[in-house]
Scaffold this motif. Sequence first.
Motif, PDB file in Angstrom:
ATOM      1  N   ARG A  92       1.297  -1.134   2.834  1.00 18.06           N
ATOM      2  CA  ARG A  92       1.688  -2.509   2.464  1.00 18.06           C
ATOM      3  C   ARG A  92       1.569  -3.485   3.632  1.00 18.06           C
ATOM      4  O   ARG A  92       1.474  -4.695   3.423  1.00 18.06           O
ATOM      5  CB  ARG A  92       3.125  -2.518   1.941  1.00 18.06           C
ATOM      6  CG  ARG A  92       3.323  -1.797   0.621  1.00 18.06           C
ATOM      7  CD  ARG A  92       4.775  -1.917   0.147  1.00 18.06           C
ATOM      8  NE  ARG A  92       4.950  -1.406  -1.216  1.00 18.06           N
ATOM      9  CZ  ARG A  92       5.341  -0.178  -1.510  1.00 18.06           C
ATOM     10  NH1 ARG A  92       5.623   0.673  -0.520  1.00 18.06           N
ATOM     11  NH2 ARG A  92       5.455   0.216  -2.763  1.00 18.06           N
ATOM     12  N   SER A  93       1.583  -2.960   4.844  1.00 19.20           N
ATOM     13  CA  SER A  93       1.561  -3.838   6.020  1.00 19.20           C
ATOM     14  C   SER A  93       0.252  -3.771   6.794  1.00 19.20           C
ATOM     15  O   SER A  93       0.123  -4.413   7.840  1.00 19.20           O
ATOM     16  CB  SER A  93       2.717  -3.464   6.964  1.00 19.20           C
ATOM     17  OG  SER A  93       2.575  -2.122   7.426  1.00 19.20           O
ATOM     18  N   LEU A  94      -0.709  -3.008   6.318  1.00 17.49           N
ATOM     19  CA  LEU A  94      -1.971  -2.860   7.042  1.00 17.49           C
ATOM     20  C   LEU A  94      -2.945  -3.980   6.677  1.00 17.49           C
ATOM     21  O   LEU A  94      -3.051  -4.359   5.511  1.00 17.49           O
ATOM     22  CB  LEU A  94      -2.601  -1.498   6.717  1.00 17.49           C
ATOM     23  CG  LEU A  94      -1.801  -0.273   7.170  1.00 17.49           C
ATOM     24  CD1 LEU A  94      -2.465   1.010   6.668  1.00 17.49           C
ATOM     25  CD2 LEU A  94      -1.671  -0.230   8.688  1.00 17.49           C
ATOM     26  N   PRO A  95      -3.699  -4.501   7.657  1.00 16.74           N
ATOM     27  CA  PRO A  95      -4.618  -5.624   7.405  1.00 16.74           C
ATOM     28  C   PRO A  95      -5.947  -5.194   6.794  1.00 16.74           C
ATOM     29  O   PRO A  95      -7.025  -5.502   7.300  1.00 16.74           O
ATOM     30  CB  PRO A  95      -4.806  -6.217   8.804  1.00 16.74           C
ATOM     31  CG  PRO A  95      -4.689  -5.042   9.716  1.00 16.74           C
ATOM     32  CD  PRO A  95      -3.648  -4.145   9.098  1.00 16.74           C
ATOM     33  N   VAL A  96      -5.861  -4.474   5.670  1.00 13.60           N
ATOM     34  CA  VAL A  96      -7.077  -4.020   4.989  1.00 13.60           C
ATOM     35  C   VAL A  96      -7.389  -4.946   3.814  1.00 13.60           C
ATOM     36  O   VAL A  96      -6.498  -5.569   3.244  1.00 13.60           O
ATOM     37  CB  VAL A  96      -6.939  -2.569   4.477  1.00 13.60           C
ATOM     38  CG1 VAL A  96      -6.890  -1.597   5.630  1.00 13.60           C
ATOM     39  CG2 VAL A  96      -5.718  -2.404   3.591  1.00 13.60           C
ATOM     40  N   ASP A  97      -8.662  -5.002   3.456  1.00 15.10           N
ATOM     41  CA  ASP A  97      -9.066  -5.815   2.311  1.00 15.10           C
ATOM     42  C   ASP A  97      -8.829  -5.086   0.998  1.00 15.10           C
ATOM     43  O   ASP A  97      -8.571  -5.707  -0.031  1.00 15.10           O
ATOM     44  CB  ASP A  97     -10.551  -6.183   2.423  1.00 15.10           C
ATOM     45  CG  ASP A  97     -10.810  -7.167   3.548  1.00 15.10           C
ATOM     46  OD1 ASP A  97      -9.852  -7.801   4.032  1.00 15.10           O
ATOM     47  OD2 ASP A  97     -11.988  -7.305   3.952  1.00 15.10           O
ATOM     48  N   ALA A  98      -8.959  -3.757   1.024  1.00 17.49           N
ATOM     49  CA  ALA A  98      -8.801  -2.972  -0.204  1.00 17.49           C
ATOM     50  C   ALA A  98      -8.262  -1.591   0.140  1.00 17.49           C
ATOM     51  O   ALA A  98      -8.429  -1.103   1.264  1.00 17.49           O
ATOM     52  CB  ALA A  98     -10.131  -2.845  -0.940  1.00 17.49           C
ATOM     53  N   ILE A  99      -7.615  -0.965  -0.833  1.00 16.37           N
ATOM     54  CA  ILE A  99      -7.058   0.374  -0.664  1.00 16.37           C
ATOM     55  C   ILE A  99      -7.545   1.259  -1.800  1.00 16.37           C
ATOM     56  O   ILE A  99      -7.529   0.852  -2.968  1.00 16.37           O
ATOM     57  CB  ILE A  99      -5.518   0.351  -0.680  1.00 16.37           C
ATOM     58  CG1 ILE A  99      -4.970  -0.529   0.449  1.00 16.37           C
ATOM     59  CG2 ILE A  99      -4.944   1.770  -0.550  1.00 16.37           C
ATOM     60  CD1 ILE A  99      -3.474  -0.783   0.338  1.00 16.37           C
ATOM     61  N   ILE A 100      -8.015   2.448  -1.447  1.00 17.18           N
ATOM     62  CA  ILE A 100      -8.296   3.474  -2.458  1.00 17.18           C
ATOM     63  C   ILE A 100      -7.113   4.425  -2.465  1.00 17.18           C
ATOM     64  O   ILE A 100      -6.913   5.203  -1.529  1.00 17.18           O
ATOM     65  CB  ILE A 100      -9.599   4.240  -2.161  1.00 17.18           C
ATOM     66  CG1 ILE A 100     -10.803   3.298  -2.262  1.00 17.18           C
ATOM     67  CG2 ILE A 100      -9.755   5.410  -3.144  1.00 17.18           C
ATOM     68  CD1 ILE A 100     -12.126   3.936  -1.873  1.00 17.18           C
ATOM     69  N   PHE A 101      -6.290   4.314  -3.491  1.00 14.38           N
ATOM     70  CA  PHE A 101      -5.152   5.213  -3.660  1.00 14.38           C
ATOM     71  C   PHE A 101      -5.698   6.497  -4.269  1.00 14.38           C
ATOM     72  O   PHE A 101      -6.133   6.517  -5.424  1.00 14.38           O
ATOM     73  CB  PHE A 101      -4.102   4.574  -4.570  1.00 14.38           C
ATOM     74  CG  PHE A 101      -3.505   3.316  -4.002  1.00 14.38           C
ATOM     75  CD1 PHE A 101      -2.469   3.369  -3.092  1.00 14.38           C
ATOM     76  CD2 PHE A 101      -3.996   2.072  -4.391  1.00 14.38           C
ATOM     77  CE1 PHE A 101      -1.917   2.203  -2.564  1.00 14.38           C
ATOM     78  CE2 PHE A 101      -3.441   0.902  -3.875  1.00 14.38           C
ATOM     79  CZ  PHE A 101      -2.401   0.975  -2.955  1.00 14.38           C
ATOM     80  N   ASP A 102      -5.673   7.563  -3.494  1.00 14.10           N
ATOM     81  CA  ASP A 102      -6.411   8.766  -3.849  1.00 14.10           C
ATOM     82  C   ASP A 102      -5.561   9.807  -4.562  1.00 14.10           C
ATOM     83  O   ASP A 102      -4.518  10.220  -4.054  1.00 14.10           O
ATOM     84  CB  ASP A 102      -7.008   9.377  -2.576  1.00 14.10           C
ATOM     85  CG  ASP A 102      -8.101  10.391  -2.879  1.00 14.10           C
ATOM     86  OD1 ASP A 102      -8.571  10.412  -4.036  1.00 14.10           O
ATOM     87  OD2 ASP A 102      -8.480  11.141  -1.965  1.00 14.10           O
ATOM     88  N   LEU A 103      -6.024  10.216  -5.736  1.00 16.78           N
ATOM     89  CA  LEU A 103      -5.419  11.336  -6.454  1.00 16.78           C
ATOM     90  C   LEU A 103      -6.304  12.576  -6.365  1.00 16.78           C
ATOM     91  O   LEU A 103      -5.932  13.642  -6.857  1.00 16.78           O
ATOM     92  CB  LEU A 103      -5.212  10.970  -7.929  1.00 16.78           C
ATOM     93  CG  LEU A 103      -4.233   9.842  -8.225  1.00 16.78           C
ATOM     94  CD1 LEU A 103      -4.224   9.531  -9.720  1.00 16.78           C
ATOM     95  CD2 LEU A 103      -2.833  10.179  -7.738  1.00 16.78           C
ATOM     96  N   GLU A 104      -7.465  12.427  -5.697  1.00 17.70           N
ATOM     97  CA  GLU A 104      -8.424  13.539  -5.662  1.00 17.70           C
ATOM     98  C   GLU A 104      -8.334  14.321  -4.357  1.00 17.70           C
ATOM     99  O   GLU A 104      -7.404  15.101  -4.140  1.00 17.70           O
ATOM    100  CB  GLU A 104      -9.851  13.008  -5.888  1.00 17.70           C
ATOM    101  CG  GLU A 104     -10.847  14.113  -6.221  1.00 17.70           C
ATOM    102  CD  GLU A 104     -12.273  13.803  -5.788  1.00 17.70           C
ATOM    103  OE1 GLU A 104     -13.170  14.544  -6.215  1.00 17.70           O
ATOM    104  OE2 GLU A 104     -12.500  12.864  -5.016  1.00 17.70           O
TER     105      GLU A 104
END
Length: 285
Positions: A26-38
């Motif tokens: 939530r606090s990281l300066p990323v443009d997008a996050i891949i929330f991984d279930l794999e």
Amino acid sequence: MDMRQRPYRSVLYIPGSKPRALDKARSLPVDAIIFDLEDAVSLEEKETARDTLKAALAQGGYGARFKIVRINGLDTKWGVADAQAVIKMDADAVLLPKVASPADLDALAAITGDLPIWAMMESPRGMLNAADIAAHPKLAGMVMGTNDLAKELQSRFRADRLPMLTSLQLCLLAAKAEGLIIVDGVYNAFKDDEGLKFECAQGRDMGFDGKTLIHPAQIEVANTAFAPSTEEVDLAKRQIAAFEEAEAGGQGVAVVDGRIVENLHVATARETLAKATAIDALAAE
């Protein structure tokens, strides 16, 4: 912000089963996050990871970061349940691993409906079918899975990625033909900043929108590499100004820094400024 106009410089994988990692994101300066279930989730946590991730996304706090959920393949015993769970999550897109043909996307779309789909491109079959995959009406983005691809190709690691270039370019051509987002594969040596800088520069030169990342330490390098530089923004402004001045004088071309500037250069310059503006807007949110 329109999905195709927003930045995707840094796309960080986060395990969907780890509450601490989900919170830190939530606090990281990323443009997008891949929330991984794999791949990032152990076999023992596959079932519980869905609830953990759903709760984290429901809690919110991810701001303007684009939220992608990578499910397990539909040919696994978790994939269908993952897909059914994602449509009840606060996600912007669902990412399907090991896409080999448009039929794989059809099967997912039958479950996820109108939720935008992204495709992991990580097999020889996927490379050969890249154009047909990219043309799927529900597809919005492609992610290069270079680790799996290297395994399937039985290729050796080279800093210049020569064994990977044909695959990368096939997917780039397919994505650009359909106006899709496409992000480059991961760089595994997360403590090797110089190697990461080289690979990011290569990916940016090729036309990728950004890079997938495996560690927060890689974010700054990717964000810098895939953003317009100060020099590029300055040149874009001068090209636009010079061309508009030439047009006002009845001329179809201008000259900036000894180089011809035509309509196509102005279009690229406007895209550069739009990207810089979008990055500034994202940082302000």
